[in-house]
Design a protein around this motif. Structure first.
Motif, PDB file in Angstrom:
ATOM      1  N   PHE A  28       0.859  -1.179   0.000  1.00 44.42           N
ATOM      2  CA  PHE A  28       0.000   0.000   0.000  1.00 44.42           C
ATOM      3  C   PHE A  28       0.898   1.233   0.000  1.00 44.42           C
ATOM      4  CE2 PHE A  28      -4.359  -1.485   1.033  1.00 44.42           C
ATOM      5  CZ  PHE A  28      -4.097  -2.822   1.274  1.00 44.42           C
ATOM      6  N   ARG A  29       0.322   2.374  -0.312  1.00 45.11           N
ATOM      7  CA  ARG A  29       1.077   3.618  -0.200  1.00 45.11           C
ATOM      8  C   ARG A  29       0.160   4.741   0.252  1.00 45.11           C
ATOM      9  NH1 ARG A  29       2.418   4.894  -6.623  1.00 45.11           N
ATOM     10  NH2 ARG A  29       0.285   5.479  -7.249  1.00 45.11           N
ATOM     11  N   GLN A  30       0.777   5.722   0.872  1.00 46.59           N
ATOM     12  CA  GLN A  30       0.018   6.886   1.326  1.00 46.59           C
ATOM     13  C   GLN A  30       0.820   8.139   1.053  1.00 46.59           C
ATOM     14  OE1 GLN A  30      -1.210   6.864   5.455  1.00 46.59           O
ATOM     15  NE2 GLN A  30      -2.930   8.229   4.985  1.00 46.59           N
TER      16      GLN A  30
ATOM     17  N   LYS B 142      -3.415  12.378   1.492  1.00 43.15           N
ATOM     18  CA  LYS B 142      -4.276  11.437   0.772  1.00 43.15           C
ATOM     19  C   LYS B 142      -4.494  10.179   1.593  1.00 43.15           C
ATOM     20  CE  LYS B 142      -3.168  12.908  -3.931  1.00 43.15           C
ATOM     21  NZ  LYS B 142      -2.779  12.458  -5.295  1.00 43.15           N
ATOM     22  N   GLU B 143      -5.519   9.435   1.228  1.00 41.73           N
ATOM     23  CA  GLU B 143      -5.792   8.174   1.886  1.00 41.73           C
ATOM     24  C   GLU B 143      -4.819   7.102   1.407  1.00 41.73           C
ATOM     25  OE1 GLU B 143     -10.609   8.601   2.687  1.00 41.73           O
ATOM     26  OE2 GLU B 143      -9.822   6.975   1.468  1.00 41.73           O
ATOM     27  N   ARG B 144      -4.618   6.110   2.255  1.00 37.69           N
ATOM     28  CA  ARG B 144      -3.768   4.986   1.864  1.00 37.69           C
ATOM     29  C   ARG B 144      -4.466   4.195   0.771  1.00 37.69           C
ATOM     30  NH1 ARG B 144      -1.008   1.930   6.744  1.00 37.69           N
ATOM     31  NH2 ARG B 144      -3.187   1.384   7.243  1.00 37.69           N
ATOM     32  N   GLU B 145      -3.699   3.759  -0.214  1.00 36.36           N
ATOM     33  CA  GLU B 145      -4.281   3.030  -1.340  1.00 36.36           C
ATOM     34  C   GLU B 145      -3.490   1.757  -1.609  1.00 36.36           C
ATOM     35  OE1 GLU B 145      -4.016   5.099  -5.062  1.00 36.36           O
ATOM     36  OE2 GLU B 145      -1.887   5.562  -4.828  1.00 36.36           O
TER      37      GLU B 145
ATOM     38  N   ALA C  21       5.367   8.753  -1.937  1.00 33.87           N
ATOM     39  CA  ALA C  21       4.483   8.320  -0.855  1.00 33.87           C
ATOM     40  C   ALA C  21       5.277   7.495   0.145  1.00 33.87           C
ATOM     41  CB  ALA C  21       3.330   7.478  -1.407  1.00 33.87           C
TER      42      ALA C  21
ATOM     43  N   TYR D 255       5.437   3.892   1.595  1.00 36.03           N
ATOM     44  CA  TYR D 255       5.012   2.584   1.118  1.00 36.03           C
ATOM     45  C   TYR D 255       5.031   1.591   2.276  1.00 36.03           C
ATOM     46  CZ  TYR D 255       5.063   4.041  -3.737  1.00 36.03           C
ATOM     47  OH  TYR D 255       4.771   4.662  -4.928  1.00 36.03           O
TER      48      TYR D 255
ATOM     49  N   THR E 183      -7.598  -4.424  -1.955  1.00 37.25           N
ATOM     50  CA  THR E 183      -7.364  -3.055  -1.490  1.00 37.25           C
ATOM     51  C   THR E 183      -8.077  -2.737  -0.176  1.00 37.25           C
ATOM     52  OG1 THR E 183      -9.229  -2.247  -2.784  1.00 37.25           O
ATOM     53  CG2 THR E 183      -7.063  -2.239  -3.844  1.00 37.25           C
TER      54      THR E 183
ATOM     55  N   GLU F 295      -8.516  -2.684   3.532  1.00 39.45           N
ATOM     56  CA  GLU F 295      -7.598  -2.814   4.656  1.00 39.45           C
ATOM     57  C   GLU F 295      -8.127  -3.741   5.746  1.00 39.45           C
ATOM     58  OE1 GLU F 295      -5.683   1.642   4.126  1.00 39.45           O
ATOM     59  OE2 GLU F 295      -5.805   0.721   6.099  1.00 39.45           O
TER      60      GLU F 295
ATOM     61  N   TRP G  76       1.011  -4.971   9.634  1.00 37.46           N
ATOM     62  CA  TRP G  76       1.524  -3.872   8.815  1.00 37.46           C
ATOM     63  C   TRP G  76       2.947  -3.536   9.225  1.00 37.46           C
ATOM     64  CZ3 TRP G  76      -1.413  -1.377   5.015  1.00 37.46           C
ATOM     65  CH2 TRP G  76      -2.753  -1.734   4.967  1.00 37.46           C
TER      66      TRP G  76
END
Length: 129
Positions: A37-39, A43-46, A92, A94, A111, A113, A119
């Motif tokens: 994932f990245r943030q 922005k929201e984490r994606e 971002a 990661y 995707t 969470e 994590w």
């Protein structure tokens, strides 16, 4: 104790490459799907990419498809994310994450969470000239 440790981030120019690593400990990687994932700031984490444990099937966000490649080395208990042709919008933090399942039947699920129970702390990627 489940531990995931990311490494390999850094500052790179547009068009450059980086390879991120996610080293797992406290569990055997073989039994789980693992995702990146990245943030980005503000922005929201994606979800970026995911690899299953059974057949190694992979999923990618449309924004990274064709540029990023996820892979796993179960013997080293490590998952990698090779990132090529990096763009400023790839900047971002990661994170890698352990899924609560071995694979996802459809890309739409990886995707979410809520499907992850472990994590890492993240590794920063900055793409800038």
């Amino acid at each position: 104790q489940v531990q995931l440790v990311e490494s390999g981030g850094g500052l790179v120019q547009p068009g450059g490459s980086l390879r991120l690593s996610c080293a797992a400990s406290g569990f055997t990687l073989d039994y789980y799907a693992i995702a990146w994932f990245r943030q980005a700031p503000g922005k929201e984490r994606e979800g970026v990419s995911c690899i299953s444990n059974n057949d190694g099937s992979t999923y990618y966000a449309d924004s990274v498809k064709g540029r990023f490649t996820i892979s796993r080395d179960n013997a080293k208990n490590t998952v990698y994310l090779q990132m090529n042709s990096l763009k400023p919008e790839d900047t971002a933090m990661y994170f890698c994450a352990r899924a609560t399942r071995a694979y996802f039947v459809d890309q739409v699920y990886y995707t979410r969470e809520s499907f992850y129970d472990g994590w890492g702390q993240g590794t920063q990627v900055a793409v800038s000239s």
